[in-house]
Write an enzyme that holds these catalytic residues in place. Structure first.
Site, PDB file in Angstrom:
ATOM      1  N   MET A   1       0.845  -1.178   0.000  1.00  0.00           N
ATOM      2  CA  MET A   1       0.000   0.000   0.000  1.00  0.00           C
ATOM      3  C   MET A   1       0.892   1.244   0.000  1.00  0.00           C
ATOM      4  SD  MET A   1      -3.012   1.152   2.645  1.00  0.00           S
ATOM      5  CE  MET A   1      -3.904  -0.367   2.442  1.00  0.00           C
ATOM      6  N   PRO A   2       1.353   1.682  -1.183  1.00  0.00           N
ATOM      7  CA  PRO A   2       2.178   2.883  -1.242  1.00  0.00           C
ATOM      8  C   PRO A   2       1.457   4.073  -0.627  1.00  0.00           C
ATOM      9  CG  PRO A   2       2.229   1.739  -3.332  1.00  0.00           C
ATOM     10  CD  PRO A   2       1.152   1.091  -2.504  1.00  0.00           C
ATOM     11  N   PHE A   3       2.236   4.926   0.025  1.00  0.00           N
ATOM     12  CA  PHE A   3       1.697   6.114   0.686  1.00  0.00           C
ATOM     13  C   PHE A   3       2.394   7.336   0.103  1.00  0.00           C
ATOM     14  CE2 PHE A   3       1.763   9.137   4.336  1.00  0.00           C
ATOM     15  CZ  PHE A   3       0.394   9.355   4.404  1.00  0.00           C
TER      16      PHE A   3
ATOM     17  N   ARG B   1      -2.571   5.213  -1.120  1.00  0.00           N
ATOM     18  CA  ARG B   1      -3.098   6.252  -0.241  1.00  0.00           C
ATOM     19  C   ARG B   1      -2.302   7.535  -0.470  1.00  0.00           C
ATOM     20  NH1 ARG B   1      -5.916   2.445  -0.338  1.00  0.00           N
ATOM     21  NH2 ARG B   1      -6.905   1.396   1.423  1.00  0.00           N
TER      22      ARG B   1
END
Length: 144
Positions: A72-74, A111
């Site tokens: 889940m890259p932020f 996200r």
């Protein structure tokens, strides 16, 4: 002044991460209509043992499913206050699309957070952005 940090799980090929820097820089510059030399984009990689996926360190989970389904890259961005909400929405959409395209993953895994900062609370070279911006505008006006 705009700053953008894309945080990913360590292990992506370096060429892909370099493309991520380029694509995110170009997208950010285009959407906010800023020259590339005015913004900074960097990628931070996190060691799999220090990234929790499903409540378990990623180094213990990565073999159970495709990386693109787990990671889940932020994206964290800092912009000076005053931009229209429509521009924020466009940034959210287009930066997400850029990261999804480069990392070959579904956008719903990504996200993004936009932090707005008052120009008096952002320093550039030890000078508040409000002061630096006023000086730049005055210099441009003098040249015109």
């Amino acid at each position: 002044m705009p700053a953008c940090n894309v945080i990913v799980l360590k292990g992506h090929p370096q060429e892909r991460l370099k493309r991520l820097v380029r694509d995110c820089s170009e997208t950010l510059a285009r959407v906010i209509d800023a020259p590339l030399d005015r913004l900074e984009v960097w990628v931070t990689e996190v060691e799999p043992a220090l990234w929790g996926l499903r409540g378990i360190p990623a180094d213990e989970v990565l073999g159970t499913a495709a990386r693109a389904e787990l990671e889940m890259p932020f994206i964290r961005m800092v912009l000076l206050q005053g931009r229209p909400v429509e521009q924020h929405h466009r940034l959210i959409r287009e930066m997400t699309d850029a990261v999804a395209r480069v990392l070959e993953m579904k956008p719903d895994r990504i996200r993004l957070q936009i932090d707005e900062v008052h120009p008096d609370r952002w320093g550039i070279g030890g000078v508040p952005a409000s002061v630096k911006r006023a000086a730049e505008l005055a210099a441009r006006a003098a040249q015109a």
